[in-house]
Design a protein around this motif. Structure first.
Motif, PDB file in Angstrom:
ATOM      1  N   GLU A 103       0.933  -1.135   0.231  1.00 55.12           N
ATOM      2  CA  GLU A 103       0.052  -0.297  -0.009  1.00 55.12           C
ATOM      3  C   GLU A 103       0.564   1.405   0.173  1.00 55.12           C
ATOM      4  OE1 GLU A 103      -3.214   2.063   3.047  1.00 55.12           O
ATOM      5  OE2 GLU A 103      -2.475   0.149   3.412  1.00 55.12           O
ATOM      6  N   SER A 104       0.717   1.795  -1.251  1.00 56.13           N
ATOM      7  CA  SER A 104       1.708   3.578  -1.271  1.00 56.13           C
ATOM      8  C   SER A 104       0.956   4.114  -0.581  1.00 56.13           C
ATOM      9  CB  SER A 104       1.606   3.876  -2.606  1.00 56.13           C
ATOM     10  OG  SER A 104       2.073   2.097  -3.141  1.00 56.13           O
ATOM     11  N   GLN A 105       2.299   5.206   0.468  1.00 60.30           N
ATOM     12  CA  GLN A 105       2.039   6.157   1.190  1.00 60.30           C
ATOM     13  C   GLN A 105       2.933   7.272   0.673  1.00 60.30           C
ATOM     14  OE1 GLN A 105       1.955   5.333   5.550  1.00 60.30           O
ATOM     15  NE2 GLN A 105       0.697   4.725   5.798  1.00 60.30           N
ATOM     16  N   PHE A 107       4.422  11.267   1.314  1.00 58.36           N
ATOM     17  CA  PHE A 107       4.179  11.923   1.891  1.00 58.36           C
ATOM     18  C   PHE A 107       4.998  13.098   0.490  1.00 58.36           C
ATOM     19  CE2 PHE A 107       4.897   7.976   3.971  1.00 58.36           C
ATOM     20  CZ  PHE A 107       4.118   8.434   4.988  1.00 58.36           C
ATOM     21  N   LYS A 113      -1.693  19.680   1.556  1.00 59.31           N
ATOM     22  CA  LYS A 113      -2.255  18.827   0.605  1.00 59.31           C
ATOM     23  C   LYS A 113      -2.567  18.697  -0.832  1.00 59.31           C
ATOM     24  CE  LYS A 113      -4.774  14.276   0.880  1.00 59.31           C
ATOM     25  NZ  LYS A 113      -5.589  13.830   1.709  1.00 59.31           N
ATOM     26  N   LEU A 131      -6.775   8.860  -5.669  1.00 57.03           N
ATOM     27  CA  LEU A 131      -7.416   8.912  -4.700  1.00 57.03           C
ATOM     28  C   LEU A 131      -7.569   8.248  -3.391  1.00 57.03           C
ATOM     29  CD1 LEU A 131     -11.026   9.978  -5.920  1.00 57.03           C
ATOM     30  CD2 LEU A 131      -8.926  11.705  -5.040  1.00 57.03           C
ATOM     31  N   SER A 132      -7.206   6.461  -4.134  1.00 57.03           N
ATOM     32  CA  SER A 132      -6.799   5.027  -3.618  1.00 57.03           C
ATOM     33  C   SER A 132      -5.091   5.181  -2.720  1.00 57.03           C
ATOM     34  CB  SER A 132      -6.493   3.839  -4.420  1.00 57.03           C
ATOM     35  OG  SER A 132      -5.972   4.170  -5.022  1.00 57.03           O
ATOM     36  N   TYR A 133      -4.114   6.135  -3.055  1.00 60.17           N
ATOM     37  CA  TYR A 133      -3.255   6.087  -2.105  1.00 60.17           C
ATOM     38  C   TYR A 133      -3.068   7.286  -0.623  1.00 60.17           C
ATOM     39  CZ  TYR A 133      -1.446   4.269  -5.968  1.00 60.17           C
ATOM     40  OH  TYR A 133      -1.502   2.757  -7.037  1.00 60.17           O
ATOM     41  N   ASN A 134      -3.090   7.146   0.062  1.00 57.22           N
ATOM     42  CA  ASN A 134      -2.738   8.162   1.672  1.00 57.22           C
ATOM     43  C   ASN A 134      -1.750   8.889   1.133  1.00 57.22           C
ATOM     44  OD1 ASN A 134      -3.475   8.869   4.136  1.00 57.22           O
ATOM     45  ND2 ASN A 134      -1.946   7.517   4.986  1.00 57.22           N
ATOM     46  N   ILE A 135      -1.826  10.841   0.962  1.00 59.85           N
ATOM     47  CA  ILE A 135      -1.755  11.622   1.208  1.00 59.85           C
ATOM     48  C   ILE A 135      -1.540  11.927   2.130  1.00 59.85           C
ATOM     49  CG2 ILE A 135      -0.858  13.742  -0.765  1.00 59.85           C
ATOM     50  CD1 ILE A 135      -2.610  12.320  -2.940  1.00 59.85           C
ATOM     51  N   ILE A 136      -0.160  12.228   2.176  1.00 64.19           N
ATOM     52  CA  ILE A 136       0.306  13.097   3.219  1.00 64.19           C
ATOM     53  C   ILE A 136       0.909  14.150   3.337  1.00 64.19           C
ATOM     54  CG2 ILE A 136       1.336  12.638   6.239  1.00 64.19           C
ATOM     55  CD1 ILE A 136       0.459   9.501   5.634  1.00 64.19           C
TER      56      ILE A 136
END
Length: 211
Positions: A103-105, A107, A113, A131-136
């Motif tokens: 699962e890609s995050q 940063f 954001k 949208l399926s990636y966690n963008i921090i």
């Protein structure tokens, strides 16, 4: 973990460059020990780090042109360049069969954001959705995250090299020394030789000269 950073945001001329980077954490010890915020490193050290990279590192750099900055605004152009670099890197990782089981995050350096959905909506893009990636967002991420720091180094060197090439075409503006930023000599060159297509017309004092 994918790290993203940009270079050239405050420059008066030339493109904005964003880089997305990834490295295999199993090979963490093989990375150059001095990877850090690009602003804290000399030109020679940045080059040394880039030349030391091996196959455990993947990265992609993309730009938003000075015209895109003028048309869409700096923040949106920054989002465009970042999304382009992320998409290209994800394609590279997919083709290398690296990210199939992970699962890609993502940063991103800074406190904001990026609104990638707005980017998709404006250009009617379906293929590039993240949208399926966690963008921090990470404040001072280039000092806290090796992936962001590496992205900052590559983005900085990529953009500097672009501006060095432009200096050969436009020697009067010393882009190989000021890299398009608002130095005293750059101001003097604009006063003497005027603005060129490479200048960002929406930036002061360029916008004042254009009006």
């Amino acid at each position: 973990m994918i790290g993203v950073d940009e270079a050239g945001r405050g420059s008066w001329a030339g493109p904005l460059v964003a880089t997305a980077s990834w490295f295999d954490f199993k090979e963490h010890n093989s990375l150059h020990k001095e990877i850090n915020d690009s602003k804290k490193l000399s030109k020679n050290k940045r080059k040394e780090i880039i030349l030391s990279l091996n196959n455990s590192v993947k990265y992609c750099s993309c730009i938003s042109s000075e015209r895109e900055i003028d048309v869409y605004g700096l923040t949106f152009a920054n989002t465009m360049a970042m999304k382009r670099s992320i998409f290209c890197l994800l394609e590279v990782l997919k083709n290398c069969s690296i990210n199939k089981n992970y699962e890609s995050q993502i940063f991103i350096d800074g406190k904001y954001k990026p609104n990638f959905l707005e980017f998709d909506k404006l250009f009617n893009i379906k293929k590039l959705k993240l949208l399926s990636y966690n963008i921090i967002p990470v404040v001072k991420g280039d000092s806290k995250s090796k992936t962001i720091a590496l992205a900052s180094i590559i983005a900085k060197e990529t953009r500097d090299n672009i501006m060095r090439q432009y200096s050969l075409k436009y020697p009067n503006y010393s882009f190989d020394k000021n890299f398009g930023y608002g130095t005293i000599k750059h101001k003097e060159a604009i006063s003497k030789y005027g603005i060129i297509g490479l200048h960002r017309k929406s930036f002061k004092p360029i916008s004042t000269i254009c009006s």
